[in-house]
Design an enzyme around this catalytic site. Structure first.
Site, PDB file in Angstrom:
ATOM      1  N   TYR A 183       0.951  -1.256  -0.135  1.00 38.75           N
ATOM      2  CA  TYR A 183      -0.071  -0.025   0.265  1.00 38.75           C
ATOM      3  C   TYR A 183       0.720   1.416   0.086  1.00 38.75           C
ATOM      4  O   TYR A 183       0.466   2.113  -0.612  1.00 38.75           O
ATOM      5  CB  TYR A 183      -0.801   0.124   1.321  1.00 38.75           C
ATOM      6  CG  TYR A 183      -1.806  -1.238   1.247  1.00 38.75           C
ATOM      7  CD1 TYR A 183      -3.265  -0.791   0.471  1.00 38.75           C
ATOM      8  CD2 TYR A 183      -1.852  -2.338   1.908  1.00 38.75           C
ATOM      9  CE1 TYR A 183      -4.049  -1.795   0.481  1.00 38.75           C
ATOM     10  CE2 TYR A 183      -2.727  -3.208   1.892  1.00 38.75           C
ATOM     11  CZ  TYR A 183      -3.808  -3.021   1.094  1.00 38.75           C
ATOM     12  OH  TYR A 183      -4.876  -4.149   1.135  1.00 38.75           O
ATOM     13  N   ASN A 197     -12.550  -0.340  -5.411  1.00 40.58           N
ATOM     14  CA  ASN A 197     -12.343  -0.323  -6.793  1.00 40.58           C
ATOM     15  C   ASN A 197     -13.465  -0.941  -7.222  1.00 40.58           C
ATOM     16  O   ASN A 197     -13.928  -2.221  -7.032  1.00 40.58           O
ATOM     17  CB  ASN A 197     -11.106  -1.514  -6.929  1.00 40.58           C
ATOM     18  CG  ASN A 197     -10.864  -1.807  -8.414  1.00 40.58           C
ATOM     19  OD1 ASN A 197     -11.250  -1.405  -9.321  1.00 40.58           O
ATOM     20  ND2 ASN A 197      -9.675  -2.617  -8.254  1.00 40.58           N
ATOM     21  N   CYS A 212      -6.468  -5.193  -7.719  1.00 38.50           N
ATOM     22  CA  CYS A 212      -6.106  -4.551  -6.263  1.00 38.50           C
ATOM     23  C   CYS A 212      -5.697  -5.655  -5.260  1.00 38.50           C
ATOM     24  O   CYS A 212      -5.438  -5.422  -4.347  1.00 38.50           O
ATOM     25  CB  CYS A 212      -7.344  -3.745  -5.875  1.00 38.50           C
ATOM     26  SG  CYS A 212      -8.930  -4.658  -5.716  1.00 38.50           S
ATOM     27  N   HIS A 213      -5.987  -6.877  -5.906  1.00 41.53           N
ATOM     28  CA  HIS A 213      -5.525  -8.055  -4.898  1.00 41.53           C
ATOM     29  C   HIS A 213      -4.153  -8.159  -4.859  1.00 41.53           C
ATOM     30  O   HIS A 213      -3.876  -9.065  -4.010  1.00 41.53           O
ATOM     31  CB  HIS A 213      -6.418  -9.404  -5.718  1.00 41.53           C
ATOM     32  CG  HIS A 213      -5.881  -9.615  -7.220  1.00 41.53           C
ATOM     33  ND1 HIS A 213      -6.416  -9.225  -8.097  1.00 41.53           N
ATOM     34  CD2 HIS A 213      -4.909 -10.475  -7.491  1.00 41.53           C
ATOM     35  CE1 HIS A 213      -5.679  -9.346  -9.146  1.00 41.53           C
ATOM     36  NE2 HIS A 213      -5.009 -10.327  -8.750  1.00 41.53           N
ATOM     37  N   GLU A 246      -1.914 -16.874  -9.773  1.00 40.02           N
ATOM     38  CA  GLU A 246      -1.030 -16.064 -10.407  1.00 40.02           C
ATOM     39  C   GLU A 246       0.614 -16.520 -10.200  1.00 40.02           C
ATOM     40  O   GLU A 246       1.311 -16.423 -11.060  1.00 40.02           O
ATOM     41  CB  GLU A 246      -1.069 -14.521 -10.177  1.00 40.02           C
ATOM     42  CG  GLU A 246      -2.354 -13.679 -10.421  1.00 40.02           C
ATOM     43  CD  GLU A 246      -2.498 -12.355 -10.693  1.00 40.02           C
ATOM     44  OE1 GLU A 246      -1.464 -11.712 -10.095  1.00 40.02           O
ATOM     45  OE2 GLU A 246      -3.441 -11.670 -10.839  1.00 40.02           O
TER      46      GLU A 246
END
Length: 187
Positions: A126, A149, A157-158, A184
């Site tokens: 962040y 979001n 945003c994850h 991912e």
């Protein structure tokens, strides 16, 4: 619905879209993180919502904020649904969709723009995002921007975690965030 009603609904949605009477099209798609609501205007994908956000509430918000002309019209969302399916199958690392970001403004919009720079399979803190958005002390505001979001997954945003490496919050819940990051990391 019955197959006949499904066909009728699809024909009516197409006719409304062609006549310029459809301001927000929506559909739902299945995913490994639960059913996702997709909504699009003529400008592009405007909203992606988790079931935890209550899809009916999200649709009402779109009707209030954009237009009451909201209709289940999956055809407009076919490219987004296909790209999400490819993403969840591990065959897509970024999205190539027109986006309508009208639901975010100011600093929150700046954060969304920076989120798209966080590469697939990586994370950013962040604090890093706050600095990238030009306000290094606005760490909480970055958290707020991520929490609101309108396009989670597509605007990733994850991929934002706390400076100590902890996951932090997520609109879809901690398990959804963990699932996306694991997906991912496996690529």
């Amino acid at each position: 619905m019955t197959p006949d009603l499904d066909r009728l609904a699809a024909r009516l949605a197409l006719a409304a879209d062609e006549a310029g009477q459809l301001d927000v099209a929506f559909t739902t798609v299945a995913s490994p993180v639960g059913p996702l609501l997709l909504a699009a205007t003529e400008q592009g994908l405007v909203r992606l919502a988790y079931a935890a956000e209550d899809h009916d509430t999200v649709l009402q918000s779109l009707a209030d904020r954009i237009s009451p002309r909201v209709l289940h019209a999956p055809a407009r969302l076919a490219p987004a649904a296909r790209q999400l399916e490819e993403y969840f199958a591990g065959h897509r690392t970024s999205f190539d969709l027109p986006l309508d970001l009208r639901l975010s403004s100011g600093f929150r919009r700046d954060v969304l723009d920076r989120l798209r720079d966080v590469a697939y399979g990586t994370t950013a803190s962040y604090a890093t995002l706050a600095a990238a958005a030009g306000s290094p002390r606005a760490v909480r505001a970055v958290g707020s921007a991520c929490a609101t979001n309108p396009l989670p997954v597509v605007v990733p945003c994850h991929r934002v975690v706390r400076s100590d490496g902890a996951l932090g919050g997520y609109v879809g819940g901690a398990e959804a965030k963990r699932t996306l990051l694991t997906l991912e990391a496996a690529a």
